[in-house]
Motif scaffolding. Structure first.
Motif, PDB file in Angstrom:
ATOM      1  N   SER A   1     -14.461  24.870  -2.218  1.00 53.18           N
ATOM      2  CA  SER A   1     -13.974  25.203  -3.552  1.00 53.18           C
ATOM      3  C   SER A   1     -13.359  26.601  -3.559  1.00 53.18           C
ATOM      4  CB  SER A   1     -15.119  25.133  -4.560  1.00 53.18           C
ATOM      5  OG  SER A   1     -16.011  26.228  -4.374  1.00 53.18           O
ATOM      6  N   VAL A   2     -12.565  26.868  -4.589  1.00 57.33           N
ATOM      7  CA  VAL A   2     -12.002  28.210  -4.746  1.00 57.33           C
ATOM      8  C   VAL A   2     -13.124  29.236  -4.868  1.00 57.33           C
ATOM      9  CG1 VAL A   2     -10.681  29.697  -6.296  1.00 57.33           C
ATOM     10  CG2 VAL A   2      -9.824  27.419  -5.737  1.00 57.33           C
ATOM     11  N   ALA A   3     -14.163  28.904  -5.606  1.00 56.04           N
ATOM     12  CA  ALA A   3     -15.290  29.832  -5.767  1.00 56.04           C
ATOM     13  C   ALA A   3     -15.992  30.102  -4.441  1.00 56.04           C
ATOM     14  CB  ALA A   3     -16.288  29.274  -6.784  1.00 56.04           C
TER      15      ALA A   3
ATOM     16  N   VAL B   1     -20.846  29.331 -11.701  1.00 56.20           N
ATOM     17  CA  VAL B   1     -19.710  28.715 -12.371  1.00 56.20           C
ATOM     18  C   VAL B   1     -18.500  28.752 -11.453  1.00 56.20           C
ATOM     19  CG1 VAL B   1     -18.164  28.899 -14.357  1.00 56.20           C
ATOM     20  CG2 VAL B   1     -20.602  29.367 -14.624  1.00 56.20           C
ATOM     21  N   GLY B   2     -17.743  27.676 -11.434  1.00 58.03           N
ATOM     22  CA  GLY B   2     -16.606  27.570 -10.527  1.00 58.03           C
ATOM     23  C   GLY B   2     -15.337  28.220 -11.060  1.00 58.03           C
ATOM     24  N   TYR B   3     -14.270  28.035 -10.311  1.00 55.13           N
ATOM     25  CA  TYR B   3     -12.955  28.596 -10.637  1.00 55.13           C
ATOM     26  C   TYR B   3     -11.948  27.476 -10.418  1.00 55.13           C
ATOM     27  CZ  TYR B   3      -9.555  32.520 -10.932  1.00 55.13           C
ATOM     28  OH  TYR B   3      -8.561  33.399 -11.299  1.00 55.13           O
ATOM     29  N   ASP B   4     -11.377  26.967 -11.505  1.00 55.70           N
ATOM     30  CA  ASP B   4     -10.433  25.858 -11.418  1.00 55.70           C
ATOM     31  C   ASP B   4      -9.257  26.211 -10.506  1.00 55.70           C
ATOM     32  OD1 ASP B   4      -9.260  23.247 -12.618  1.00 55.70           O
ATOM     33  OD2 ASP B   4      -7.688  24.736 -12.954  1.00 55.70           O
ATOM     34  N   GLU B   5      -8.920  25.289  -9.601  1.00 55.52           N
ATOM     35  CA  GLU B   5      -7.885  25.590  -8.603  1.00 55.52           C
ATOM     36  C   GLU B   5      -6.529  25.835  -9.244  1.00 55.52           C
ATOM     37  OE1 GLU B   5      -5.867  23.499  -4.683  1.00 55.52           O
ATOM     38  OE2 GLU B   5      -8.035  23.326  -5.008  1.00 55.52           O
TER      39      GLU B   5
ATOM     40  N   GLN C   1     -17.218  38.194  -8.153  1.00 59.69           N
ATOM     41  CA  GLN C   1     -16.045  39.057  -8.145  1.00 59.69           C
ATOM     42  C   GLN C   1     -15.659  39.296  -6.701  1.00 59.69           C
ATOM     43  OE1 GLN C   1     -13.124  40.475  -9.282  1.00 59.69           O
ATOM     44  NE2 GLN C   1     -14.228  41.368 -10.991  1.00 59.69           N
ATOM     45  N   GLY C   2     -14.400  39.084  -6.393  1.00 58.23           N
ATOM     46  CA  GLY C   2     -13.960  39.278  -5.021  1.00 58.23           C
ATOM     47  C   GLY C   2     -13.861  40.721  -4.600  1.00 58.23           C
TER      48      GLY C   2
END
Length: 450
Positions: free
Chosen positions: A280-282, A256-260, A387-388
């Protein structure tokens, strides 16, 4: 029965708030240089007493190899039932700049529907989540339980990581709830399935025998700080993305992505400031290495002299995605920094801590039980996100208990601002995730026995 459980948890929320207020008031910062170490002991004893009161047996403190204390306890399983390990940590980050806090960091303060204070989310909110779930279940706990709450997670000295392998039987469980993460956003049920690893170094640059007058010698005399700046700048490409020789810096995230725009809001990026890197951010958060300069030792602006710096030093952190080996990444970072040094300056790079990345297997009965519980509480399916941050203990668990399912979840979400001033938690997340945990224990008991 689900409605009855939710009602009990709602009735327990005033106690949860009181518990969290007591815990936050204990400055359990695992850094004896700034805070008295007995405060960590006080927090450990509080946790032990609370879990004993919630129905666990033989709850006690065990000293780990780094000198910190882990809270250990258990509750035997009913016949034929599986066992679940509950993990949390009671130590917290230092408050950093007290002046940046709107309210005192070690005083629980309610504001705009959130509870503020150091550790409210990371990770004392998760301790309270565990306690609320267990109190709601009372004597009707359908699985065996193991507890481990550590006291040195934030300082990264590896006390519990070293403790686990020789005490594998003491902590063995079929499913491990590592509650030190949280949902992608308030109300979005999430399990974290990917963690970045960590490779830190300290680089020191020396160019002169001592600081020299910039008017008399500036120009031909090499400036150690300027050399260090060039070396650090070489770690990023023109778009700001991490570029380190010998590392794959172009990975792609498949979940699942992470909206910018949401990321910009969550991370506090100023208007007009561009995000760094590409993809992408993800991709950038969870599938690629990310370098950060954590600190620089050099003359401060206030009080600085008209002198060429003879030496300068920086602490550099490298986060790495699953698929990259931590020591290999650290060696690549060291080699890159040395190769980037200009003008023949002397460079010393001291390796610091490393932590391996982690990827969870999600196809077992525990994940099925968690998805069912989250859908009942939140009304939507569970999402899988990366998770970063790094939790080296997860790899120790995976190596020690290869058959166990490892689940990362909790009350943290982006608005919590963990590790920053004005950390907070949404009390609704404590309530809902306590409900999720209690339902998970019931569903897992049933699914593991089928």
């Amino acid at each position: 029965m689900t409605d009855e459980l939710a009602r009990r948890i709602a009735e327990l929320m005033p106690r949860a708030k009181a518990d969290l207020a007591e815990l936050v008031a204990i400055p359990s910062v695992a850094d004896a240089r700034q805070y008295p170490p007995e405060k960590c002991r006080e927090a450990a004893e509080w946790v032990a007493a609370a879990f004993a009161d919630a129905g666990l047996h033989d709850v006690h403190l065990e000293e780990t190899p780094d000198g910190s204390h882990a809270v250990i306890g258990h509750r035997p399983p009913p016949p034929g039932a599986p066992t679940v390990l509950l993990y949390c940590h009671y130590d917290v980050q230092p408050p950093l700049d007290d002046a940046a806090w709107t309210s005192p960091p070690f005083e629980l303060t309610e504001r705009d529907g959130r509870w503020y204070g150091r550790g409210t989310a990371d990770c004392k909110g998760n301790i309270v989540m565990h306690l609320t779930a267990l109190r709601a279940l009372g004597e009707d706990i359908p699985v065996g339980l193991k507890l481990v709450s550590e006291g040195s997670e934030e300082q990264g000295t590896g006390g519990l990581e070293a403790y686990v392998p020789p005490h594998a039987g003491e902590l063995h469980a079929d499913a491990l709830l590592v509650c030190d993460t949280g949902n992608a956003a308030v109300g979005m049920p999430t399990a974290t399935t990917s963690l970045r690893g960590l490779a830190n170094v300290v680089v020191t640059v020396s160019a002169l025998h001592g600081d020299m007058h910039s008017g008399m010698f500036g120009g031909p005399a090499p400036d150690a700080l300027a050399a260090l700046i060039r070396m650090l700048d070489s770690l990023r490409g023109p778009d700001g993305g991490t570029r380190i020789d010998g590392l794959d810096c172009d990975g792609a995230w498949s979940g699942v992505g992470y909206d910018e725009e949401q990321f910009r809001q969550d991370s506090g990026v100023l208007d007009g400031v561009r995000l760094t890197g590409s993809g992408s951010v993800a991709d950038r958060l969870w599938a690629r290495p990310a370098v950060t300069v954590l600190g620089i030792d050099c003359p401060p602006v206030v009080g600085s002299a008209a002198a060429i710096p003879a030496t300068a030093r920086a602490r550099v952190s490298l986060r790495i995605p699953p698929g990259t080996e931590a020591h290999t990444a650290q060696e690549a970072l060291i080699a890159h920094l040395k190769a980037a040094a200009p003008w023949g300056v002397r460079v010393e790079v001291q390796p610091e801590s490393t932590g391996s990345p982690f990827r969870a297997a999600t196809g077992g009965p525990a994940y099925g039980a968690l998805d069912k519980a989250m859908q009942e509480v939140y009304g939507k399916p569970m999402a899988f996100l990366g998770q970063g941050g790094s939790i080296p203990l997860c790899n120790v668990f995976a190596q020690t208990y290869p058959e166990a399912e490892i689940i990362l979840m909790g009350v943290e979400e982006p608005r919590c601002l963990i590790h920053a001033p004005n950390e907070s938690v949404d009390p609704g997340e404590i309530e809902h995730m306590a409900n999720v945990e209690a339902l998970f224990l019931r569903h897992y008991a049933n699914s593991a026995g089928t």
